[in-house]
Design an enzyme around this catalytic site. Sequence first.
Site, PDB file in Angstrom:
ATOM      1  N   LEU A  60       1.065  -0.676  -0.129  1.00  0.00           N
ATOM      2  CA  LEU A  60       0.002   0.080   0.292  1.00  0.00           C
ATOM      3  C   LEU A  60       0.515   0.820   0.157  1.00  0.00           C
ATOM      4  O   LEU A  60       1.941   1.116   0.410  1.00  0.00           O
ATOM      5  CB  LEU A  60      -0.882   0.350   1.429  1.00  0.00           C
ATOM      6  CG  LEU A  60      -2.326  -1.251   1.263  1.00  0.00           C
ATOM      7  CD1 LEU A  60      -2.776  -0.772   3.033  1.00  0.00           C
ATOM      8  CD2 LEU A  60      -2.938  -0.791   0.730  1.00  0.00           C
ATOM      9  N   ALA A  86       2.497   4.175   1.660  1.00  0.00           N
ATOM     10  CA  ALA A  86       2.409   4.103   2.629  1.00  0.00           C
ATOM     11  C   ALA A  86       2.901   3.346   3.703  1.00  0.00           C
ATOM     12  O   ALA A  86       3.496   3.570   5.100  1.00  0.00           O
ATOM     13  CB  ALA A  86       1.906   5.060   3.865  1.00  0.00           C
ATOM     14  N   GLY A 142       5.729   1.550   3.252  1.00  0.00           N
ATOM     15  CA  GLY A 142       6.769   1.715   3.906  1.00  0.00           C
ATOM     16  C   GLY A 142       8.082   1.488   2.532  1.00  0.00           C
ATOM     17  O   GLY A 142       9.420   1.341   2.953  1.00  0.00           O
ATOM     18  N   SER A 167       9.650   3.015  -0.576  1.00  0.00           N
ATOM     19  CA  SER A 167      10.305   3.448  -0.615  1.00  0.00           C
ATOM     20  C   SER A 167      11.299   3.890   0.824  1.00  0.00           C
ATOM     21  O   SER A 167      12.743   3.529   0.132  1.00  0.00           O
ATOM     22  CB  SER A 167       9.661   4.853  -1.162  1.00  0.00           C
ATOM     23  OG  SER A 167       8.841   5.353  -2.267  1.00  0.00           O
ATOM     24  N   SER A 192       2.427  -1.210  -7.298  1.00  0.00           N
ATOM     25  CA  SER A 192       2.166  -2.361  -8.152  1.00  0.00           C
ATOM     26  C   SER A 192       0.740  -3.311  -7.584  1.00  0.00           C
ATOM     27  O   SER A 192       1.116  -4.781  -7.030  1.00  0.00           O
ATOM     28  CB  SER A 192       3.661  -3.330  -8.321  1.00  0.00           C
ATOM     29  OG  SER A 192       4.334  -3.251  -7.018  1.00  0.00           O
TER      30      SER A 192
HETATM   31  N1  ATP Z   1       9.842  -0.117   9.178  1.00  0.00           N
HETATM   32  C1  ATP Z   1       9.662   1.191   8.509  1.00  0.00           C
HETATM   33  N2  ATP Z   1       9.697   0.826   7.076  1.00  0.00           N
HETATM   34  C2  ATP Z   1       9.391   1.871   6.509  1.00  0.00           C
HETATM   35  N3  ATP Z   1       8.766   2.802   6.927  1.00  0.00           N
HETATM   36  C3  ATP Z   1       8.582   3.084   8.036  1.00  0.00           C
HETATM   37  C4  ATP Z   1       8.578   2.470   9.075  1.00  0.00           C
HETATM   38  N4  ATP Z   1       8.560   2.427   9.901  1.00  0.00           N
HETATM   39  C5  ATP Z   1       7.709   3.894   9.861  1.00  0.00           C
HETATM   40  N5  ATP Z   1       7.486   4.206   8.522  1.00  0.00           N
HETATM   41  C6  ATP Z   1       7.367   5.694   8.549  1.00  0.00           C
HETATM   42  O1  ATP Z   1       6.005   4.598   6.692  1.00  0.00           O
HETATM   43  C7  ATP Z   1       6.322   5.542   5.948  1.00  0.00           C
HETATM   44  C8  ATP Z   1       6.127   5.425   4.824  1.00  0.00           C
HETATM   45  O2  ATP Z   1       6.507   6.057   3.751  1.00  0.00           O
HETATM   46  P1  ATP Z   1       6.951   5.836   2.046  1.00  0.00           P
HETATM   47  O3  ATP Z   1       6.517   6.853   1.311  1.00  0.00           O
HETATM   48  O4  ATP Z   1       8.429   4.715   2.121  1.00  0.00           O
HETATM   49  O5  ATP Z   1       5.892   4.451   1.745  1.00  0.00           O
HETATM   50  P2  ATP Z   1       5.980   4.420   0.145  1.00  0.00           P
HETATM   51  O6  ATP Z   1       5.365   2.494   0.876  1.00  0.00           O
HETATM   52  O7  ATP Z   1       6.995   4.133  -0.334  1.00  0.00           O
HETATM   53  O8  ATP Z   1       4.519   4.918  -0.262  1.00  0.00           O
HETATM   54  P3  ATP Z   1       4.086   5.429  -1.311  1.00  0.00           P
HETATM   55  O9  ATP Z   1       3.440   4.435  -2.683  1.00  0.00           O
HETATM   56  O10 ATP Z   1       3.225   6.412  -1.534  1.00  0.00           O
HETATM   57  O11 ATP Z   1       5.331   5.841  -2.303  1.00  0.00           O
HETATM   58  C9  ATP Z   1       7.180   7.360   6.526  1.00  0.00           C
HETATM   59  O12 ATP Z   1       7.276   8.177   6.796  1.00  0.00           O
HETATM   60  C10 ATP Z   1       8.551   6.194   7.319  1.00  0.00           C
HETATM   61  O13 ATP Z   1       9.078   6.951   7.925  1.00  0.00           O
HETATM   62 MG    MG Z   2       7.330   5.024  -2.418  1.00  0.00          MG
END
Ligand code: ATP
Ligand code: MG
Length: 222
Positions: A48, A50, A52, A54, A121
């Site tokens: 999803l 957010a 994590g 990236s 994806s």
């Molecule tokens: N264990 C963890 N691993 C990754 N992210 C974490 C973790 N704990 C907290 N977070 C927080 O969760 C958020 C994840 O955001 P991120 O941009 O990495 O998500 P994403 O999956 O890439 O979203 P998008 O699909 O919108 O690009 C960040 O604010 C990060 O600091």
């Molecule tokens: Mg991302």
Amino acid sequence: MASTRTRLAISSSSLTAPSNITWHPSLSRRERNQLRGQRGLTIWLTGLSASGKSTVATALEQHLLHLGRAAYRLDGDNVRFGLNKDLGFSEKDRNENIRRISEVAKLFADSSTVAITSFISPYRADRDLARQLHAATDADDEPIPFVEVFVDVPLAVAEQRDPKGLYKKARAGEIKDFTGISAPYEEPASPEIRIKTHENSVEECVAQITKWLADEGYVKLE
Ligand SMILES: Nc1ncnc2c1ncn2[C@@H]1O[C@H](COP(=O)(O)OP(=O)(O)OP(=O)(O)O)[C@@H](O)[C@H]1O
Ligand SMILES: [Mg+2]
């Protein structure tokens, strides 16, 4: 029986190859990997918004680079600044987005780099296409390893994080077709790795992935 060349052409294109085009072979993957001292592969993070992806992809890329391994991250937002700037978020455009990324990741992996992709994806069929593209063998019958990493987090946690304010906008109806809210996310049935970013730190998630890669003999950690 089909020749290797024919099999490559068939399996690397779920896409039909244009006519009057010939594949020019070079070193095999095994030879290239040996010369570069590293096996190329693709690590495909899915989950999803957010969840994590990236954050973990960036930390993993840096970790591998600090170990002296060639690694390169292809990120969902970043590629839309260039390569895929012509694509939107309709199902058709999302499919094309993933198809292009799959091909680019495969090129990086083919050059003996660890390609790390971080895209929502959401559709299983798209991820399966990416896997299928990597399964195409070369003259030595060598496929490219494809490692699917499910960044598994409850929707409520992702929505509460909402670092880009996208869930808020989606709930307000300002973004349509938003994964998890108004568009589906199809969970991987059998990913190679599942990380839980609501239970483990970024460092722990990276360690889980690198341990798996080392155990499989894909990446040397020393
Ligand atoms: N264990 C963890 N691993 C990754 N992210 C974490 C973790 N704990 C907290 N977070 C927080 O969760 C958020 C994840 O955001 P991120 O941009 O990495 O998500 P994403 O999956 O890439 O979203 P998008 O699909 O919108 O690009 C960040 O604010 C990060 O600091
Ligand atoms: Mg991302």
